[in-house]
Design a protein around this motif. Structure first.
Motif, PDB file in Angstrom:
ATOM      1  N   TYR A   1       0.789  -1.080  -0.001  1.00 44.04           N
ATOM      2  CA  TYR A   1       0.082   0.183  -0.034  1.00 44.04           C
ATOM      3  C   TYR A   1       0.835   1.313  -0.134  1.00 44.04           C
ATOM      4  CZ  TYR A   1      -3.678  -3.225   1.717  1.00 44.04           C
ATOM      5  OH  TYR A   1      -4.672  -4.128   1.735  1.00 44.04           O
ATOM      6  N   ASP A   2       0.293   2.367  -0.677  1.00 50.07           N
ATOM      7  CA  ASP A   2       1.028   3.460  -0.628  1.00 50.07           C
ATOM      8  C   ASP A   2       0.794   4.378   0.552  1.00 50.07           C
ATOM      9  OD1 ASP A   2      -0.721   5.883  -0.915  1.00 50.07           O
ATOM     10  OD2 ASP A   2      -1.352   4.619  -2.227  1.00 50.07           O
ATOM     11  N   PRO A   3       1.585   5.390   1.041  1.00 49.38           N
ATOM     12  CA  PRO A   3       1.590   5.910   2.265  1.00 49.38           C
ATOM     13  C   PRO A   3       0.192   6.866   2.592  1.00 49.38           C
ATOM     14  CG  PRO A   3       3.588   6.548   1.505  1.00 49.38           C
ATOM     15  CD  PRO A   3       2.723   5.817   0.399  1.00 49.38           C
ATOM     16  N   LEU A   4      -0.380   7.273   1.232  1.00 45.04           N
ATOM     17  CA  LEU A   4      -1.687   7.694   1.844  1.00 45.04           C
ATOM     18  C   LEU A   4      -2.737   7.046   2.287  1.00 45.04           C
ATOM     19  CD1 LEU A   4      -0.623   9.567  -1.365  1.00 45.04           C
ATOM     20  CD2 LEU A   4      -2.284  11.023  -0.073  1.00 45.04           C
TER      21      LEU A   4
ATOM     22  N   THR B   1      -8.915   4.892  -1.689  1.00 43.60           N
ATOM     23  CA  THR B   1      -9.572   3.470  -1.334  1.00 43.60           C
ATOM     24  C   THR B   1      -8.880   2.565  -2.000  1.00 43.60           C
ATOM     25  OG1 THR B   1     -11.663   4.899  -1.836  1.00 43.60           O
ATOM     26  CG2 THR B   1     -11.978   2.597  -1.580  1.00 43.60           C
ATOM     27  N   ASN B   2      -7.776   2.885  -2.234  1.00 43.34           N
ATOM     28  CA  ASN B   2      -6.630   1.704  -2.538  1.00 43.34           C
ATOM     29  C   ASN B   2      -6.923   0.996  -3.638  1.00 43.34           C
ATOM     30  OD1 ASN B   2      -4.185   0.335  -1.848  1.00 43.34           O
ATOM     31  ND2 ASN B   2      -5.242  -1.126  -0.530  1.00 43.34           N
ATOM     32  N   THR B   3      -7.325   1.568  -4.917  1.00 46.04           N
ATOM     33  CA  THR B   3      -7.552   0.914  -6.162  1.00 46.04           C
ATOM     34  C   THR B   3      -6.156   0.406  -6.812  1.00 46.04           C
ATOM     35  OG1 THR B   3      -9.508   2.619  -6.524  1.00 46.04           O
ATOM     36  CG2 THR B   3      -8.371   1.219  -8.525  1.00 46.04           C
ATOM     37  N   ASN B   4      -5.190   1.126  -6.623  1.00 43.50           N
ATOM     38  CA  ASN B   4      -4.019   0.650  -7.048  1.00 43.50           C
ATOM     39  C   ASN B   4      -2.859   0.529  -6.029  1.00 43.50           C
ATOM     40  OD1 ASN B   4      -4.390   1.137 -10.254  1.00 43.50           O
ATOM     41  ND2 ASN B   4      -4.972   3.050  -8.977  1.00 43.50           N
ATOM     42  N   ARG B   5      -2.246  -0.891  -6.200  1.00 44.17           N
ATOM     43  CA  ARG B   5      -1.057  -0.854  -5.067  1.00 44.17           C
ATOM     44  C   ARG B   5       0.218  -0.557  -5.781  1.00 44.17           C
ATOM     45  NH1 ARG B   5      -6.194  -3.034  -4.226  1.00 44.17           N
ATOM     46  NH2 ARG B   5      -6.258  -3.809  -2.189  1.00 44.17           N
ATOM     47  N   ILE B   6       1.354  -0.655  -4.975  1.00 42.76           N
ATOM     48  CA  ILE B   6       2.597  -0.470  -5.650  1.00 42.76           C
ATOM     49  C   ILE B   6       3.368  -1.713  -5.656  1.00 42.76           C
ATOM     50  CG2 ILE B   6       4.651   1.245  -5.620  1.00 42.76           C
ATOM     51  CD1 ILE B   6       3.020   3.202  -4.009  1.00 42.76           C
ATOM     52  N   ASN B   7       3.881  -2.003  -6.795  1.00 40.67           N
ATOM     53  CA  ASN B   7       4.888  -3.146  -7.069  1.00 40.67           C
ATOM     54  C   ASN B   7       6.313  -2.902  -6.760  1.00 40.67           C
ATOM     55  OD1 ASN B   7       2.528  -4.580  -8.043  1.00 40.67           O
ATOM     56  ND2 ASN B   7       3.040  -4.557 -10.166  1.00 40.67           N
ATOM     57  N   ASN B   8       7.102  -3.814  -6.603  1.00 42.06           N
ATOM     58  CA  ASN B   8       8.551  -3.860  -6.448  1.00 42.06           C
ATOM     59  C   ASN B   8       9.158  -2.930  -5.535  1.00 42.06           C
ATOM     60  OD1 ASN B   8       8.705  -5.397  -8.934  1.00 42.06           O
ATOM     61  ND2 ASN B   8       8.008  -3.775 -10.236  1.00 42.06           N
ATOM     62  N   SER B   9       8.366  -2.660  -4.511  1.00 35.46           N
ATOM     63  CA  SER B   9       8.614  -1.481  -3.712  1.00 35.46           C
ATOM     64  C   SER B   9       9.199  -2.112  -2.322  1.00 35.46           C
ATOM     65  CB  SER B   9       7.361  -0.900  -3.175  1.00 35.46           C
ATOM     66  OG  SER B   9       6.318  -1.673  -2.408  1.00 35.46           O
ATOM     67  N   ILE B  10       9.979  -1.387  -1.494  1.00 36.80           N
ATOM     68  CA  ILE B  10      10.420  -1.450  -0.223  1.00 36.80           C
ATOM     69  C   ILE B  10      10.095  -0.241   0.564  1.00 36.80           C
ATOM     70  CG2 ILE B  10      12.689  -0.250  -0.848  1.00 36.80           C
ATOM     71  CD1 ILE B  10      14.188  -2.075   1.137  1.00 36.80           C
ATOM     72  N   LYS B  11       9.600  -0.689   1.781  1.00 36.09           N
ATOM     73  CA  LYS B  11       8.935   0.319   2.803  1.00 36.09           C
ATOM     74  C   LYS B  11       9.624   0.111   4.241  1.00 36.09           C
ATOM     75  CE  LYS B  11       4.421   0.876   2.842  1.00 36.09           C
ATOM     76  NZ  LYS B  11       2.933   0.701   3.251  1.00 36.09           N
ATOM     77  N   TYR B  12       9.839   1.271   4.611  1.00 38.47           N
ATOM     78  CA  TYR B  12      10.144   1.363   6.335  1.00 38.47           C
ATOM     79  C   TYR B  12       9.033   1.868   6.839  1.00 38.47           C
ATOM     80  CZ  TYR B  12      12.351   2.917  10.578  1.00 38.47           C
ATOM     81  OH  TYR B  12      12.311   3.245  12.025  1.00 38.47           O
ATOM     82  N   GLU B  13       8.697   1.270   7.958  1.00 37.52           N
ATOM     83  CA  GLU B  13       7.672   2.072   8.756  1.00 37.52           C
ATOM     84  C   GLU B  13       8.138   1.814  10.306  1.00 37.52           C
ATOM     85  OE1 GLU B  13       3.133   2.436   8.965  1.00 37.52           O
ATOM     86  OE2 GLU B  13       3.465   0.344   9.412  1.00 37.52           O
TER      87      GLU B  13
END
Length: 409
Positions: A128-131, A159-171
């Motif tokens: 998921y993206d940050p928004l 509403t999360n219609t699109n996700r993000i591929n090939n991503s690395i996330k730090y939370e």
């Protein structure tokens, strides 16, 4: 001897139990199905004029309901020293037909693996993206109105219609109610670091009565990197956002489908809520920019140049009449600037909803969304109302109603 065997068996059993306790896998899911009505749904375009009729249908919540139907697996393994290996695989499906959602991807909702620690988590995959992580929870669509309560055609992806591929996330971990995250998606194009790349930032605070969040996303070549990241899409020569319709098919996402040639998509949003006992009031604002129109990132049949900029304001409230019965109401206003000398566009939307919990896992709900469009849409035509998940209206007005049942497991 028997005593030794018994002792050895007891130790082995204890070690097995300990190892089992250190590694967990959880199966979970949601099935959300309902009946919906639209007073006007496009069927085709004849000589450039939308044709439409009223429509009754059974649909999965992936299109218009509260929670898209899904099943998933989450797992964690204790690595010691406060570290854990974690993963999530989440499939989206259509409960009314059994078909795969998210363009036919097997795990189209989420697919990632990573490491968690006392200082936060690092994960990699489809995410998921940050928004979505920090702002969605304050919008009407993220509280009571479901997907059909999205801002027109879910233009800001809350509403999360699109996700993000090939991503690395730090939370980060949560400190005093605050947490933050950063995401980067690799474009993977030989000879170009920036082509098809996506990056984003987000932060949020949760207190006793007050909560707030902000998010930012920047996608290069969004027609491919963001809107084209499912198995049924992906080429720069096709419009992966939507279409102008034909003599046998309706328009798709007319609010912004005409901007597939944008070189950069930039979305920034923020939201906040305050709880007054049984009532929660929320406010959300987003700004969506399709920048540098006319690039080679996607088709541009209308010859657009410059930027298309949308601003949305969403005010909504929820009231719990009883611990099992919730009412919600919200209003959303969206404005787009003039592009290529057109009149711009405006969309006014009213969201209403009621949700009754039969149990902790099963609820019944009713949703109504009314929308009016003004000006010109992205396809260069008089703007038509376009409630997210419904076929666009054939006129500037549209009413959508849904009665649904949702079960969580």
């Amino acid at each position: 001897m028997k005593g030794r065997y018994a002792a050895a068996f007891s130790i082995a059993a204890a070690m097995a139990a300990q190892a089992h306790a250190q590694s967990t896998v959880t199966l979970y899911g949601i099935v959300d199905l309902g009946l919906q009505y639209a007073n006007s749904a496009q069927t085709s375009r004849v000589a450039g004029v939308p044709q439409g009729k009223s429509q009754f249908a059974m649909t999965d919540a992936h299109s218009t309901g509260m929670s898209g139907s899904r099943w998933g697996l989450r797992g964690a393994e204790d690595l010691g020293g406060g570290l854990k290996a974690i993963f999530a695989l989440e499939n989206g499906f259509l409960a009314n037909t059994g078909a795969l959602a998210q363009g036919g991807a097997e795990f189209g909702r989420q697919a990632w693996v990573g490491i968690s620690s006392p200082w936060g988590t690092v994960t990699a995959g489809r995410q998921y993206d940050p928004l979505v992580n920090y702002v969605q929870q304050f919008a009407a669509s993220g509280t009571f109105a479901g997907y059909m309560g999205s801002h027109p055609d879910d233009l800001d992806n809350l509403t999360n219609t699109n996700r993000i591929n090939n991503s690395i996330k730090y939370e980060s971990a949560t400190y005093g109610g605050f947490k933050a995250s950063a995401l980067y998606s690799f474009g993977g194009v030989a000879g170009s670091v920036t082509q098809n790349q996506i990056w984003g930032l987000g932060a949020g605070y949760t207190g006793t009565s007050f909560a707030a969040g902000v998010g930012y996303m920047n996608a290069r070549d969004p027609n491919v990197s963001f809107y084209g990241n499912t198995p049924n899409k992906g080429t720069a020569t096709a419009n992966n956002i939507g279409s102008a319709g034909s003599a046998t098919s309706p328009e798709s996402n007319p609010v912004y489908a005409g901007y597939a040639s944008a070189k950069t998509l930039q979305i920034i949003g923020g939201g906040a809520s305050y709880n007054f006992g049984s009532t929660t009031v929320s406010l959300v604002g987003t700004n969506v920019r399709f920048e540098s129109l006319g690039s080679s990132s996607g088709p541009n049949p209308l010859g657009y140049t410059g930027d298309a900029i949308f601003t949305s304001i969403d005010l909504n409230a929820r009231y719990w009449l009883t611990p099992s019965l919730q009412f919600g109401a919200g209003i959303d206003y969206t404005h787009r600037n003039s592009v290529k000398g057109d009149d711009g566009a405006k969309y006014l939307q009213l969201d209403l909803g009621v949700d009754y919990n039969l149990s902790k896992r099963t609820d019944l709900y009713a949703l109504t969304v009314l929308q009016r469009a003004m000006g010109r849409d992205s396809l260069g035509q008089p703007a038509v109302a376009s409630i997210a998940g419904f076929s666009p209206s054939s006129t500037d007005k549209q009413v959508g109603v849904r009665l649904g049942i949702r079960h969580k497991f």
